[in-house]
Design an enzyme around this catalytic site. Sequence first.
Site, mmCIF file in Angstrom:
data_model
loop_
_atom_site.group_PDB
_atom_site.id
_atom_site.type_symbol
_atom_site.label_atom_id
_atom_site.label_comp_id
_atom_site.label_asym_id
_atom_site.label_seq_id
_atom_site.Cartn_x
_atom_site.Cartn_y
_atom_site.Cartn_z
ATOM 1 N N SER A 187 13.822 89.041 56.220
ATOM 2 C CA SER A 187 13.437 88.137 54.899
ATOM 3 C C SER A 187 11.982 88.109 54.536
ATOM 4 C CB SER A 187 14.040 86.743 55.044
ATOM 5 O OG SER A 187 13.423 86.167 56.478
ATOM 6 N N HIS A 231 9.109 81.648 57.558
ATOM 7 C CA HIS A 231 8.763 82.026 55.904
ATOM 8 C C HIS A 231 7.641 81.109 55.599
ATOM 9 C CE1 HIS A 231 13.299 82.540 55.088
ATOM 10 N NE2 HIS A 231 12.727 83.729 55.667
ATOM 11 N N ASP A 248 14.637 78.295 50.243
ATOM 12 C CA ASP A 248 15.004 78.300 51.405
ATOM 13 C C ASP A 248 16.135 76.936 51.156
ATOM 14 O OD1 ASP A 248 12.613 79.462 53.747
ATOM 15 O OD2 ASP A 248 14.013 80.414 52.646
#
Lengths: 167, 180
Positions: free
Chosen positions: B57, B96, B123
Amino acid sequence: MHSFGYRANALLTFAVTILALMCAMASISDNFNHPSPSAHVEVLNINWFQKQSKGNDEVSMQLNISADLQSLFTWNTKQVFVFVAAEYETPKNSLNQISLWDGIIPSREHAKFWIHTSNKYHFIDQGSNLRGKEFNLTLHWHVMPKTGKMFADKIVMSGYRLPEEYR
Amino acid sequence: MGWIGETMDSIKSLQIRQVLTQAISLGMIVTSALIIWKALMCITGSESPVVVVLSESMEPGFKRGDILFLHMSKDPVRAGEIVVFNVDGRDIPIVHRVIKVHERQDTGEVDVLTKGDNNNKDDRVLYAHRQLWLQQHHIMGRAAGFLPYVGWVTIIMTEKPIIKYILIGALGLLVITSKD
């Protein structure tokens, strides 16, 4: 003392140590780079500006983003992640940072760019404070190296203001 | 075949004192590794100072198998930082980037929204049911540096535990059969 096992072990340890040293030196060499990037962001148009059913303000705008980030690239740079964020203050929140657009610059050749776009991420406030709000637009960059320490910095551009009324 | 015969001979000729010495050396190695790990936790201020990237990701910046060095300070989280966080109820840390921050005037607490660079959506789908924001206490560290490929060892050992057992078995055999 000279069996295959010992030799393989010594070789492996040495190889790993040298590799780690090379990675560290590559990272340290990034510190010698003194970048001088420039950027300019313009709000071309407010597409719409409304209050959502949940009570939060939302605005959509057209942005013109131009920047020259070529000086950030070194031989140890894998990519530069760049994003534009709106920053403002409200009575409830001392700081709000909303990322409006981001992009990835894979190489030096692509680092001088301009782009005409609407905001990629929703500009939603926590509450209904955006009418007539003054805000800064900051262009952040994040230099991601091939190995080692990452660097990040930003340019702050101030003087932007949202309209007084919904449209 | 001669090597196997030698190994069997050396196992048969073990003495108790030698075995104990070996066990202590092994224990010393394991505990010094633990000491280094705990010291790293202290220095970086983060619960897990090193993490392995498990998903795609964050490509092309971080690929599966890269390791990240984390740092944690009391400074409030700001947009653009790459953070590692645990969602309540899940134990796999997620790495992230922060895209939205709202910091309260009175308490200084922050609401944070994250998104993987390579994902289309933010998210919120990953957070706990009905959770819209992350708070500072969910965040375990900020990524400060990274090394490519080194984490593959951990991924292989997690996904194919057989290799872990083979490695530990071989190590144990090596310790027992070596004369010093």
